[in-house]
Design a protein around this motif. Sequence first.
Motif, mmCIF file in Angstrom:
data_model
loop_
_atom_site.group_PDB
_atom_site.id
_atom_site.type_symbol
_atom_site.label_atom_id
_atom_site.label_comp_id
_atom_site.label_asym_id
_atom_site.label_seq_id
_atom_site.Cartn_x
_atom_site.Cartn_y
_atom_site.Cartn_z
ATOM 1 N N GLN A 161 0.835 -1.210 0.000
ATOM 2 C CA GLN A 161 0.000 0.000 0.000
ATOM 3 C C GLN A 161 0.864 1.253 0.000
ATOM 4 O OE1 GLN A 161 -2.673 -1.021 3.429
ATOM 5 N NE2 GLN A 161 -4.246 -0.311 1.990
ATOM 6 N N PRO A 192 -6.476 -3.230 1.430
ATOM 7 C CA PRO A 192 -5.594 -3.944 2.355
ATOM 8 C C PRO A 192 -5.915 -5.447 2.377
ATOM 9 C CG PRO A 192 -7.214 -2.666 3.582
ATOM 10 C CD PRO A 192 -7.409 -2.322 2.133
ATOM 11 N N GLU A 194 -2.814 4.351 -1.427
ATOM 12 C CA GLU A 194 -3.902 3.911 -0.553
ATOM 13 C C GLU A 194 -5.081 3.332 -1.327
ATOM 14 O OE1 GLU A 194 -3.778 3.641 2.728
ATOM 15 O OE2 GLU A 194 -1.711 4.360 2.702
ATOM 16 N N ILE A 205 -5.001 0.818 -3.040
ATOM 17 C CA ILE A 205 -4.886 -0.652 -2.945
ATOM 18 C C ILE A 205 -5.663 -1.144 -1.720
ATOM 19 C CG2 ILE A 205 -3.274 -2.567 -2.602
ATOM 20 C CD1 ILE A 205 -3.028 -1.198 -5.323
#
Lengths: 421, 421
Positions: B298, B307, B303, B305
């Motif tokens: 990430q 988690p 961000e 992506i």
Amino acid sequence: MQESIEQYMQTVGQQARTASRVLAGASTQTKNNALSAIYTALQNSETAILAANQVDMTKAHNNNLDSALLDRLELTPTRFKGMLQGLKDVIALTDPIGEITDMAFRPTGIQLGKMRVPLGVVGMIYESRPNVTLEAASLALKSGNAIILRGGSEALESNQAIAAAIQHGLTAAGVPEHAVQVLNTPDRAAVGQLITMPEYVDVIVPRGGKGLIERITNEARVPVIKHLDGNCHVFVEAQADLQKALPIALNAKTHRYGVCNAMETLLVDENVAEEFLPRIAELYAEKKVELRGCAETQRILGESIVPATEEDWYTEYLGPILAVKVVTGLDEAIEHINKYGSHHTDSIITENFSLARQFLARVDSSSVMINASTRFADGFEYGLGAEIGISTDKIHARGPVGLEGLTSQKWIVFGDGQIRQ
Amino acid sequence: MQESIEQYMQTVGQQARTASRVLAGASTQTKNNALSAIYTALQNSETAILAANQVDMTKAHNNNLDSALLDRLELTPTRFKGMLQGLKDVIALTDPIGEITDMAFRPTGIQLGKMRVPLGVVGMIYESRPNVTLEAASLALKSGNAIILRGGSEALESNQAIAAAIQHGLTAAGVPEHAVQVLNTPDRAAVGQLITMPEYVDVIVPRGGKGLIERITNEARVPVIKHLDGNCHVFVEAQADLQKALPIALNAKTHRYGVCNAMETLLVDENVAEEFLPRIAELYAEKKVELRGCAETQRILGESIVPATEEDWYTEYLGPILAVKVVTGLDEAIEHINKYGSHHTDSIITENFSLARQFLARVDSSSVMINASTRFADGFEYGLGAEIGISTDKIHARGPVGLEGLTSQKWIVFGDGQIRQ
């Protein structure tokens, strides 16, 4: 108590799994060092081990256990020497682990082959044969596997004495002590646990009575390499050379009775029965072997021969008893063997090439022989160094199971950036 | 009804056993003639089979089945041609049955070797993939086995159409029609019967969801060659050649989504992550692959992506989703693969000889690759002619299972009158 057995077996399983990871990466030298240290420890413990075996033997005698069991249980100095020699043979064997074979290029440019790897953790359940404790442990170590051993309760003292020497050797060589674990409880629940822990045990090798094996096969949640009974046959074909047939038929039955590769039924072609049966019957009489024959056998040998029942054809006597049947030829012999036999070991005695070839192809057994005694079906005789059992399964390992039966092969691919089109 | 399913399965089992005895003795020519007759019958039935598949596809669409299933189910003219080509490949394969290998003399004078034989009857339970019906049937026939096929219910029409062509071919070639039997009932009790008839079935090959495989493993009384999930990894090591790593990482994920040898987690060494991840992410973006990354991923990719959770590392997406993890080096990569993977297929991209060698030895998977796409783990690509499954077991058959996985070897001994001393 039940819960504590479960906890005990969970611990044993976890310890085996952890040890197996170390063993899988152990070098040939490390493994051989451990086996050599066990050899020394056993040499130093000979007196203690034979004394422990005497305790087991006395108890077995007092319990009136049968002669086949006593034969399997007994450790004489000669047999102990044989055990040590077997261990030496295993040390001398080529390490199968890491062997890369068959590397060949595919049209796509990848190079494909196989690498031999350990199975992981072997669980072994076996009869009261103390020599098996060492054979199984040494084969497992050499092939990079951890092993959990559960021997017959009659051999408890012998096995604990052998286990102590093995532990001593492992520790001396710096190999994880849990690589070999001999269960210390006679509780049957331990077996129930052992065969239902796929997270810790990769394969179960059960040996022993049919009832035990069937129970294990039914309840196991782990792959099983079965060792069922040995109902072996010798078929004396019409064109047999009787100079070969007589010693083989004698050897296959009388060389040792309490073993799975002993002949239990003799099949004789009707064209040679009149000549062969009286001659072999004389030899069996000298050895006090009881014959149970079909009607034709009785006609030839006389009414003193006990009539064989349907049940006799299925029976593994493991003693000085032999069923005898006269057959009309190759087809009936093969049919009889495939129907009543246990798919273990069967031999034809003949000089006829085409009939021998047919017997070889059509008899559905783990060892099929021509002009040789069934007694050769054995890991040592086959050059496997030692055997962990004789599989009557067709899956994975068949016949005598040695080092290779405790390994698996994974595919390996070498590339240069290849992608699938 | 329950009783009639039992009766039906008993009949199917008996018929398979009888057919298997004939097949075991069938010559190579007979088996190839049967396969050629099936080829012709399939050619003549192309229109009917594709039409039947359209019926299945329409029903599947209407039931809103997911895209991975639809992909597996669909038979296009191109895929049908591929099936026929696969059958031709099987005909061209060397007949493994009767092969005698390793004949060598032992010190006792016996000559010992091995002969390859069929397993007998194969029971196959599989997903809704009509091409598998033909592949499994042709491999079974070529290796002298009878087979009982139970395909996914979504492929019922396709499978019945293919089965009709197979029956036609068998009959035309004079081979027992029950050599290949496709179950005609959607009743689940049929599977329960199939896996508990050791007297009629020698091995079960289950393919499909984890739940199905676990149920079969738990309930089977017959040896099982398992085909579990394919949670495959590509590890881009620090010394990877990115000109190889980029196409391989792209190919392993996007070449085909609904297959077990597709990559599901990408592992990247931290020393190359900053350079590699943005470049591969761009390629994945073009293919609309969703990335689920660790914290470091990430940080590098931004961000946007998603988690990755612990669950993601265990997941076989079978779709355009990929988990991505940055690792500290070889040890962490191997640990991750052995812990979260499914022991199917994993590949390292590196130019470092020693690290490649370690990856090869320590990754516990059925196929381990160096600088090649995981998509190569496949019976056709491995030259097996066709595959009946990809075994994630270590026992008997591992990785792609072709002809050889459907055979066993028995020991054979040639003698000259030898007896055991």
